[in-house]
Write a protein that holds these residues in place. Structure first.
Motif, PDB file in Angstrom:
ATOM      1  N   UNK A 245       0.810  -1.218   0.000  1.00  0.00           N
ATOM      2  CA  UNK A 245       0.000   0.000   0.000  1.00  0.00           C
ATOM      3  C   UNK A 245       0.843   1.268   0.000  1.00  0.00           C
ATOM      4  N   UNK A 246       2.162   1.101   0.002  1.00  0.00           N
ATOM      5  CA  UNK A 246       3.079   2.210  -0.212  1.00  0.00           C
ATOM      6  C   UNK A 246       3.388   2.303  -1.714  1.00  0.00           C
ATOM      7  N   UNK A 247       4.297   3.205  -2.069  1.00  0.00           N
ATOM      8  CA  UNK A 247       4.686   3.317  -3.480  1.00  0.00           C
ATOM      9  C   UNK A 247       5.330   2.032  -3.988  1.00  0.00           C
ATOM     10  N   UNK A 248       5.894   1.238  -3.054  1.00  0.00           N
ATOM     11  CA  UNK A 248       6.524  -0.020  -3.442  1.00  0.00           C
ATOM     12  C   UNK A 248       5.574  -0.904  -4.248  1.00  0.00           C
ATOM     13  N   UNK A 249       4.297  -0.871  -3.884  1.00  0.00           N
ATOM     14  CA  UNK A 249       3.324  -1.759  -4.510  1.00  0.00           C
ATOM     15  C   UNK A 249       2.646  -1.214  -5.741  1.00  0.00           C
ATOM     16  N   UNK A 250       2.951   0.044  -6.112  1.00  0.00           N
ATOM     17  CA  UNK A 250       2.316   0.639  -7.291  1.00  0.00           C
ATOM     18  C   UNK A 250       2.700  -0.138  -8.551  1.00  0.00           C
ATOM     19  N   UNK A 251       1.694  -0.574  -9.297  1.00  0.00           N
ATOM     20  CA  UNK A 251       1.862  -1.313 -10.553  1.00  0.00           C
ATOM     21  C   UNK A 251       2.567  -2.653 -10.361  1.00  0.00           C
ATOM     22  N   UNK A 252       2.550  -3.161  -9.153  1.00  0.00           N
ATOM     23  CA  UNK A 252       3.117  -4.486  -8.883  1.00  0.00           C
ATOM     24  C   UNK A 252       2.128  -5.554  -9.347  1.00  0.00           C
ATOM     25  N   UNK A 253       2.534  -6.835  -9.336  1.00  0.00           N
ATOM     26  CA  UNK A 253       1.630  -7.893  -9.806  1.00  0.00           C
ATOM     27  C   UNK A 253       0.376  -8.089  -8.958  1.00  0.00           C
TER      28      UNK A 253
END
Length: 541
Positions: A245-253
């Motif tokens: 839910x941070x930027x880390x997960x943006x557009x992740x699988x």
């Protein structure tokens, strides 16, 4: 983040041209769309792309989180409309939040004009049409979910007199919504890259189809659509729940569809203000988690309720719990630090001036949110995407739909295991054995509803689950309370006159005591603007 910049610039430019037509809210938003003319607009492929991109603003953005405050997951005293829906004191004067025919009109404006665009590549044209059909389907899905029967517009209305329509039964609208999605899916790519990241994919269309079928009790179709998402073999759960839910997960699988924000373009998601602790996050505590939600998390070992765990300590009630608790909610005594600030800070709603219960920007319940609040930018409100559809929800949809058809199957259990194992929780079978539960349809249904609440907490979907499950009388009736720290919180020091106790105190009384609360009243402004054809929902007369 190129895609976000491009998409938002396009939205902002087109809004300047077009939104003046939709500022006045009356029946079916019937003012003409084009302050610019067809002759001056539909000239290039970029015009068509920009118009389709503008439609994304009608999909869920970060403000969708306010729906938590209408459920038993959240409480607000700062947003009056949300609070009134939460305590069932709403009426037709405040129910226009999702009554949005401007989006419908713009969708059909696109369909009526896209063929005029010269040199528009056929593949791109069909993709853009599919994207707009997705938005159209989503808007009708939301309106029928909340209002029930609504007017069905399925063409561009150029004569204001044509816009005065009666409602169409919801049961007749849903098949049309599904048809739009099924027409769209084949023309949507399975993946994007570069500047197009964040646009609607085939997986997003199938995920929405699964949600619509599930919400309307069509379980076989819901399972089939969810299974189709799984069969694409493009998606999987992000390894770390909090970081997704941070930027880390943006557009992740795991991110099937999300609404992008970019601080560089001045677009912030406002989640810090809405959800965040004032003292630790520079937030405003507008929406707080309820103590009842906190109490619903299992122990780390899988005991439910958590107080049954032999390791439970009344003075340390938030330790030894499902890890998702403290990846979602700040609890009294929690330590929270920003990566750029190595000094750790304790969340203390009993003593800290900023977060203290009863303070100007303090929590009302003793809890604040941390899920979704941008941990990498303390000063501004956040640029992490709002995840509208994610793979974990698809798995939950699939398991629930299968259980409603046939009871628990090994595959349904397995997909829930994957969600729990990501959270470092025991498997379904181990949890049932630990608690002495029988694996049957009824018990698995209760367990799935609990798991769905915990996994999706803070994402705005709990309210919609309450509506479709018809559980409002059980979970939105009676008092909600603050944290119960009667035994004291051992992690909070009592030095310098500080206290670590707080009595369980009523915050609000809720009144979900009438079937009418399962639907929203048609906005009075829409009824007043019609010529007597549009009438109020019978439950709200």
């Amino acid at each position: 983040m190129k895609r976000s910049y491009k998409l938002l610039i396009a939205c902002n430019l087109l809004a300047v041209c077009l939104l003046g037509a939709g500022c006045k809210k009356d029946f079916l938003d019937q003012h003409p769309l084009n302050q610019i003319t067809d002759a001056t607009y539909w000239q290039t492929p970029d015009d068509a792309t920009m118009f389709a991109t503008r439609m994304y603003t009608f999909l869920p953005q970060a403000s969708f989180v306010y729906y938590e405050g209408m459920s038993d997951n959240g409480y607000t005293a700062s947003d009056a409309t949300t609070q009134r829906f939460g305590n069932s004191t709403q009426d037709a004067t405040i129910s226009d939040r999702e009554w949005n025919y401007n989006s419908i009109r713009q969708a059909f404006t696109f369909f009526a004009n896209v063929d005029k665009v010269p040199d528009l590549d056929s593949t791109l044209k069909h993709r853009l049409i599919a994207e707009v059909k997705f938005v159209l389907a989503y808007r009708y899905f939301i309106m029928t979910t909340l209002y029930g029967d609504v007017p069905l517009v399925n063409k561009l209305l150029t004569d204001p007199n044509e816009a005065d329509l009666p409602v169409t039964p919801k049961a007749q609208i849903i098949p049309q919504v599904i048809q739009w999605l099924q027409e769209a899916a084949p023309d949507l790519p399975t993946q994007y890259s570069g500047a197009d990241l964040g646009r609607v994919t085939r997986g997003a269309a199938l995920a929405l189809e699964s949600r619509i079928y599930l919400y309307n009790g069509q379980y076989a179709n819901a399972a089939t659509a969810a299974q189709a998402v799984m069969a694409l073999q493009l998606y999987h759960l992000y390894p770390n729940y909090f970081d997704f839910f941070q930027k880390d997960g943006d557009y992740s699988p795991e991110d099937i569809l999300s609404f992008g924000y970019t601080l560089g373009n001045g677009t912030q998601n406002s989640l810090r203000d809405i959800l965040g602790s004032q003292d630790l996050m520079n937030g405003r505590n507008i929406l707080n988690p309820t103590a009842e939600l906190v109490n619903d998390y299992e122990s780390k070992n899988g005991y439910y309720p958590y107080t049954r765990d032999p390791a439970y300590k009344a003075t340390d009630p938030f330790n030894n719990r499902d890890p998702r608790l403290r990846q979602t909610i700040l609890c009294p005594g929690d330590i929270y630090a920003y990566p750029q600030f190595p000094t750790t800070t304790q969340y203390d709603p009993f003593n800290d001036p900023g977060d203290r219960m009863g303070g100007d920007l303090g929590t009302h319940t003793g809890f604040s949110w941390c899920k979704g609040v941008d941990r990498y930018d303390y000063v501004r409100s956040g640029s992490n995407n709002w995840k509208s559809f994610r793979y974990a929800e698809v798995l939950l949809n699939y398991a629930e739909a299968v259980n409603e058809q046939t009871g628990p199957t090994p595959t349904a259990i397995a997909v829930i295991d994957s969600i729990r194992l990501r959270a470092h929780m025991p498997t379904v079978t181990a949890t049932f054995a630990l608690n002495g539960w029988t694996m049957d349809q009824s018990t698995f249904r209760t367990f799935l509803r609990h798991e769905r609440r915990i996994e999706l907490a803070g994402e705005g979907l709990r309210y919609f689950d309450i509506l479709r499950w018809k559980t409002g009388e059980q979970v939105l009736q009676g008092q909600i309370f603050t944290v119960d720290a009667s035994a004291g919180i051992a992690a909070i020091s009592t030095a310098n006159g500080h206290r670590n106790t707080f009595p369980k105190t009523p915050v609000e009384t809720r009144f979900f005591n009438n079937p009418k609360f399962y639907v929203w009243p048609i906005p009075q402004s829409a009824i007043d603007a019609s010529k007597g054809i549009l009438v109020q929902n019978p439950l709200w007369k």
